[in-house]
Scaffold this motif. Structure first.
Motif, PDB file in Angstrom:
ATOM      1  N   CYS A 258     -11.882  28.375   7.281  1.00 54.76           N
ATOM      2  CA  CYS A 258     -11.151  29.644   7.235  1.00 54.76           C
ATOM      3  C   CYS A 258     -10.286  29.862   8.464  1.00 54.76           C
ATOM      4  O   CYS A 258      -9.745  30.956   8.650  1.00 54.76           O
ATOM      5  CB  CYS A 258     -12.124  30.809   7.066  1.00 54.76           C
ATOM      6  SG  CYS A 258     -13.340  30.960   8.395  1.00 54.76           S
TER       7      CYS A 258
ATOM      8  N   LYS B 126     -21.468  38.319  13.365  1.00 53.25           N
ATOM      9  CA  LYS B 126     -21.368  36.880  13.634  1.00 53.25           C
ATOM     10  C   LYS B 126     -22.613  36.140  13.149  1.00 53.25           C
ATOM     11  O   LYS B 126     -22.513  35.064  12.540  1.00 53.25           O
ATOM     12  CB  LYS B 126     -21.183  36.644  15.135  1.00 53.25           C
ATOM     13  CG  LYS B 126     -19.761  36.915  15.651  1.00 53.25           C
ATOM     14  CD  LYS B 126     -19.717  36.777  17.158  1.00 53.25           C
ATOM     15  CE  LYS B 126     -18.294  36.942  17.685  1.00 53.25           C
ATOM     16  NZ  LYS B 126     -17.517  35.700  17.614  1.00 53.25           N
TER      17      LYS B 126
ATOM     18  N   SER C 148     -22.629  35.724   9.422  1.00 52.30           N
ATOM     19  CA  SER C 148     -21.740  34.633   9.042  1.00 52.30           C
ATOM     20  C   SER C 148     -22.352  33.283   9.386  1.00 52.30           C
ATOM     21  O   SER C 148     -22.240  32.319   8.613  1.00 52.30           O
ATOM     22  CB  SER C 148     -20.384  34.801   9.736  1.00 52.30           C
ATOM     23  OG  SER C 148     -19.517  33.738   9.424  1.00 52.30           O
TER      24      SER C 148
ATOM     25  N   THR D 128     -23.054  30.747   6.335  1.00 51.08           N
ATOM     26  CA  THR D 128     -22.227  29.543   6.298  1.00 51.08           C
ATOM     27  C   THR D 128     -23.090  28.284   6.372  1.00 51.08           C
ATOM     28  O   THR D 128     -22.861  27.307   5.640  1.00 51.08           O
ATOM     29  CB  THR D 128     -21.204  29.551   7.446  1.00 51.08           C
ATOM     30  OG1 THR D 128     -20.447  30.763   7.400  1.00 51.08           O
ATOM     31  CG2 THR D 128     -20.265  28.367   7.338  1.00 51.08           C
TER      32      THR D 128
ATOM     33  N   THR E  72     -13.597  35.466  16.916  1.00 49.63           N
ATOM     34  CA  THR E  72     -13.649  35.412  15.455  1.00 49.63           C
ATOM     35  C   THR E  72     -15.011  35.888  15.009  1.00 49.63           C
ATOM     36  O   THR E  72     -15.985  35.845  15.774  1.00 49.63           O
ATOM     37  CB  THR E  72     -13.398  33.985  14.936  1.00 49.63           C
ATOM     38  OG1 THR E  72     -13.452  33.998  13.510  1.00 49.63           O
ATOM     39  CG2 THR E  72     -14.423  33.009  15.463  1.00 49.63           C
TER      40      THR E  72
ATOM     41  N   CYS F   5     -16.052  34.813  11.778  1.00 55.14           N
ATOM     42  CA  CYS F   5     -16.392  33.867  10.717  1.00 55.14           C
ATOM     43  C   CYS F   5     -16.717  32.503  11.320  1.00 55.14           C
ATOM     44  O   CYS F   5     -15.917  31.936  12.067  1.00 55.14           O
ATOM     45  CB  CYS F   5     -15.249  33.748   9.708  1.00 55.14           C
ATOM     46  SG  CYS F   5     -14.959  35.256   8.755  1.00 55.14           S
ATOM     47  N   TYR F   6     -17.872  31.989  10.944  1.00 54.98           N
ATOM     48  CA  TYR F   6     -18.342  30.719  11.496  1.00 54.98           C
ATOM     49  C   TYR F   6     -17.878  29.546  10.636  1.00 54.98           C
ATOM     50  O   TYR F   6     -17.809  29.630   9.405  1.00 54.98           O
ATOM     51  CB  TYR F   6     -19.869  30.725  11.564  1.00 54.98           C
ATOM     52  CG  TYR F   6     -20.466  29.417  12.024  1.00 54.98           C
ATOM     53  CD1 TYR F   6     -20.357  29.014  13.343  1.00 54.98           C
ATOM     54  CD2 TYR F   6     -21.143  28.593  11.132  1.00 54.98           C
ATOM     55  CE1 TYR F   6     -20.903  27.815  13.781  1.00 54.98           C
ATOM     56  CE2 TYR F   6     -21.697  27.384  11.551  1.00 54.98           C
ATOM     57  CZ  TYR F   6     -21.568  27.011  12.876  1.00 54.98           C
ATOM     58  OH  TYR F   6     -22.106  25.825  13.299  1.00 54.98           O
ATOM     59  N   GLN F   7     -17.542  28.456  11.284  1.00 58.09           N
ATOM     60  CA  GLN F   7     -17.370  27.171  10.635  1.00 58.09           C
ATOM     61  C   GLN F   7     -17.716  26.103  11.659  1.00 58.09           C
ATOM     62  O   GLN F   7     -17.757  26.375  12.865  1.00 58.09           O
ATOM     63  CB  GLN F   7     -15.946  26.984  10.102  1.00 58.09           C
ATOM     64  CG  GLN F   7     -14.863  26.821  11.164  1.00 58.09           C
ATOM     65  CD  GLN F   7     -13.485  26.659  10.556  1.00 58.09           C
ATOM     66  OE1 GLN F   7     -13.055  27.490   9.766  1.00 58.09           O
ATOM     67  NE2 GLN F   7     -12.797  25.591  10.927  1.00 58.09           N
TER      68      GLN F   7
ATOM     69  N   LYS G 130     -11.135  39.241   7.395  1.00 60.83           N
ATOM     70  CA  LYS G 130     -11.510  37.908   6.922  1.00 60.83           C
ATOM     71  C   LYS G 130     -13.016  37.837   6.682  1.00 60.83           C
ATOM     72  O   LYS G 130     -13.482  37.210   5.716  1.00 60.83           O
ATOM     73  CB  LYS G 130     -11.064  36.860   7.947  1.00 60.83           C
ATOM     74  CG  LYS G 130     -11.180  35.431   7.467  1.00 60.83           C
ATOM     75  CD  LYS G 130     -10.734  34.458   8.551  1.00 60.83           C
ATOM     76  CE  LYS G 130      -9.246  34.611   8.829  1.00 60.83           C
ATOM     77  NZ  LYS G 130      -8.782  33.596   9.810  1.00 60.83           N
ATOM     78  N   TRP G 131     -13.808  38.472   7.556  1.00 62.86           N
ATOM     79  CA  TRP G 131     -15.256  38.495   7.382  1.00 62.86           C
ATOM     80  C   TRP G 131     -15.628  39.251   6.107  1.00 62.86           C
ATOM     81  O   TRP G 131     -16.476  38.786   5.325  1.00 62.86           O
ATOM     82  CB  TRP G 131     -15.911  39.158   8.593  1.00 62.86           C
ATOM     83  CG  TRP G 131     -17.414  39.103   8.588  1.00 62.86           C
ATOM     84  CD1 TRP G 131     -18.206  38.161   9.176  1.00 62.86           C
ATOM     85  CD2 TRP G 131     -18.311  40.026   7.959  1.00 62.86           C
ATOM     86  NE1 TRP G 131     -19.528  38.435   8.957  1.00 62.86           N
ATOM     87  CE2 TRP G 131     -19.629  39.580   8.214  1.00 62.86           C
ATOM     88  CE3 TRP G 131     -18.128  41.188   7.214  1.00 62.86           C
ATOM     89  CZ2 TRP G 131     -20.748  40.255   7.728  1.00 62.86           C
ATOM     90  CZ3 TRP G 131     -19.241  41.867   6.728  1.00 62.86           C
ATOM     91  CH2 TRP G 131     -20.540  41.404   6.988  1.00 62.86           C
TER      92      TRP G 131
ATOM     93  N   ARG H 134     -14.680  37.128   3.098  1.00 64.28           N
ATOM     94  CA  ARG H 134     -15.464  35.900   2.970  1.00 64.28           C
ATOM     95  C   ARG H 134     -16.921  36.173   2.622  1.00 64.28           C
ATOM     96  O   ARG H 134     -17.521  35.469   1.808  1.00 64.28           O
ATOM     97  CB  ARG H 134     -15.378  35.122   4.287  1.00 64.28           C
ATOM     98  CG  ARG H 134     -15.947  33.714   4.253  1.00 64.28           C
ATOM     99  CD  ARG H 134     -15.964  33.149   5.665  1.00 64.28           C
ATOM    100  NE  ARG H 134     -16.257  31.727   5.686  1.00 64.28           N
ATOM    101  CZ  ARG H 134     -16.864  31.137   6.710  1.00 64.28           C
ATOM    102  NH1 ARG H 134     -17.224  31.848   7.768  1.00 64.28           N
ATOM    103  NH2 ARG H 134     -17.107  29.842   6.685  1.00 64.28           N
ATOM    104  N   HIS H 135     -17.527  37.195   3.243  1.00 65.86           N
ATOM    105  CA  HIS H 135     -18.967  37.413   3.118  1.00 65.86           C
ATOM    106  C   HIS H 135     -19.353  38.616   2.261  1.00 65.86           C
ATOM    107  O   HIS H 135     -20.545  38.794   1.994  1.00 65.86           O
ATOM    108  CB  HIS H 135     -19.586  37.567   4.510  1.00 65.86           C
ATOM    109  CG  HIS H 135     -19.459  36.340   5.357  1.00 65.86           C
ATOM    110  ND1 HIS H 135     -20.181  35.195   5.122  1.00 65.86           N
ATOM    111  CD2 HIS H 135     -18.666  36.076   6.429  1.00 65.86           C
ATOM    112  CE1 HIS H 135     -19.855  34.272   6.021  1.00 65.86           C
ATOM    113  NE2 HIS H 135     -18.940  34.786   6.820  1.00 65.86           N
TER     114      HIS H 135
END
Length: 507
Positions: A45, A223, A226, A230, A272, A274-276, A395-396, A399-400
């Motif tokens: 993301c 966080k 996420s 994730t 951020t 969102c974790y990746q 975005k969070w 996404r979630h």
């Protein structure tokens, strides 16, 4: 509400770049081309991109700022309206042709300051010079030997370590997915309740310390949610194709199996939510960018302090009661006095946080994704404004919250509504709790904005829609937030407001 507004407003400009980036990492020159996985945006993301107002950006569309100027000039009935607008439009057109975007922004703000110079002069004539940084430190500093807010922030590491240990156990198979999920939810529940209890019942914690602590815990909770979700997606093997598997599992298997603490804390410090597992990076830290953003933060902080002490505090001092005790005429009068300073305060705070501070953190950590905000000033609907105002949070949510709700066959309108209500409740929580106040004014003001968008959005399109957005920003939730600070000021320097405390609301 719009069916897929979150994706259309905030992520449409970057989703293609994200997919291209994931395909780039997933396919080397020797790999055969593979079709992108339908859930690729959930894993990758982030992509390398600059903030819109940075010097490296080629963004040149500032038409919404001209609408903002018109609204403010009309609202203050200034006789120089036509001259200023003509000069700004000519200058805007010239700079747009030359792609001098930063000059446009600062010159437009300069023209706006000139048009409101009489307000500053009247204030100095009436009150003199009131700026005193020592008062700010008094709100932030606590006992010289006991700093409860600092201790509270340091204690947040317990919840982060607990989440990491749970993920390691889940990754090794010593915990079942259902048990791990329940333990994660318990950890997040304690993370939510712990700062609230401390702020409510520890009288030694300052208002500023309470805000920093609660915002830290709120960001940490988002966080960690996420982080656990994730990692759950990775374990479920939701990316079966070879090319996308390389995108998702860019690191070595040893790194993934053991989930190093360095990876977690980089994510916790990164700008951020969102974790990746493979964040985009920039090649190096640019000292000139660090110095520039640091100077911006220092200067804007000084200006914000000046606006609060020189402009807003005298309005508070003229009040005899809280907003709950005022008659309707006095209430409207005080609100109209607060509109201009509160509006400028929020614009400066938005630039300070969304641009200067987040870019400073990103540059320090070599974090590549600098898309922290969209062109919200050009938004023609309130939904687009909400989607572009805070890209990391949006975005969070997309996404979630939004996407999982759709996968559970919740209708798009219901998913939009649930996500919006969660955002309104979160905003009320982070503002009201440190002030020990529970009036739900911010929550209801956001609901009112939703009704305005639903029932009036079809009648206001184009520049008229953008004007409606600016009016709601001028008279909406930011002004409601200022009433909370007004009543908190009165509770310490005047009569105590009669509204319920947060403890009474929770009991």
């Amino acid at each position: 509400m719009s069916a897929a507004e979150p994706e259309a407003c905030a992520l449409s400009s970057s989703s293609l770049d994200v997919k291209e980036k994931c395909q780039y990492y997933g396919n080397s020159s020797s790999d055969p081309p593979t079709e992108p996985h339908p859930d690729m945006d959930m894993f990758c993301c982030h992509s390398v991109q600059d903030s819109l107002l940075s010097s490296d950006s080629r963004f040149t569309n500032y038409r919404g700022i001209l609408n903002w100027i018109i609204i403010l000039l009309v609202s203050h009935s200034l006789w120089i309206l036509n001259v200023i607008l003509l000069n700004v439009i000519k200058f805007y057109t010239l700079c747009r042709e030359r792609e001098e975007t930063n000059i446009v922004v600062f010159c437009v703000l300069f023209f706006q300051i000139l048009t409101h110079a009489h307000l500053f002069l009247d204030n100095f004539i009436q009150h003199g010079f009131l700026i005193d940084l020592r008062k700010v430190l008094e709100h932030l500093m606590e006992d010289h030997y006991n700093w409860p807010s600092v201790n509270l922030i340091l204690a947040a590491n317990m919840f982060a370590i607990a989440a990491l240990l749970l993920e390691r156990c889940l990754d090794k198979g010593t915990l079942s997915p259902s048990a791990g999920h329940c333990l994660h939810l318990g950890n997040l529940g304690l993370l939510t309740l712990f700062p609230a209890v401390i702020i409510l019942y520890d009288t030694s914690i300052s208002t500023g310390g309470a805000y920093f602590s609660l915002w830290t815990y709120t960001v940490l909770g988002l966080k960690l949610y996420s982080y656990q979700e994730t990692n759950s997606w990775y374990r479920q093997g939701s990316v079966p194709s070879p090319g996308t598997d390389k995108c998702v599992l860019h690191e070595t298997k040893k790194h993934i199996e053991h989930l190093p603490i360095k990876d977690l804390y980089y994510f916790l410090l990164a700008p951020t939510l969102c974790y990746q597992r493979n964040f985009p990076f920039t090649p190096r830290v640019r000292i000139n960018v660090l110095c520039k953003t640091l100077i911006e933060m220092v200067v804007l902080t000084q200006i914000i302090v000046g606006v609060v002490q020189q402009w807003i505090e005298p309005i508070f001092q003229r009040s005899e009661n809280s907003f709950s005790n005022m008659d309707i005429t006095t209430r409207v009068e005080h609100l109209m006095e607060l509109v201009a300073p509160n509006h400028f305060l929020w614009l400066m705070f938005s630039f300070l946080f969304s641009h200067s501070y987040l870019n400073f953190c990103a540059e320090l950590l070599c974090f590549g994704d600098r898309h922290f905000y969209g062109d919200w000033w050009n938004a023609k609907t309130l939904k687009c404004f909400w989607g572009n105002w805070n890209i990391p949070l949006h975005k969070w949510r997309y996404r979630h919250l939004y996407t999982p709700l759709l996968k559970k066959r919740v209708s798009q309108k219901q998913a939009d509504l649930l996500v919006f209500l969660m955002s309104a409740a979160l905003c009320e929580y982070v503002i009201a709790l440190p002030l020990h106040s529970c009036r739900l004014w911010i929550f209801f003001m956001m609901i009112f904005e939703l009704l305005v968008d639903v029932y009036l959005g079809d009648y206001f399109k184009g520049n008229y829609g953008n004007g409606l957005v600016w009016l709601c920003f001028l008279l909406g939730p930011p002004l409601a937030m200022m009433t909370y600070f007004h009543d908190h000021y009165m509770s310490h320097h005047g009569q105590h407001p009669p509204g319920l405390s947060v403890a009474e609301c929770l009991s």
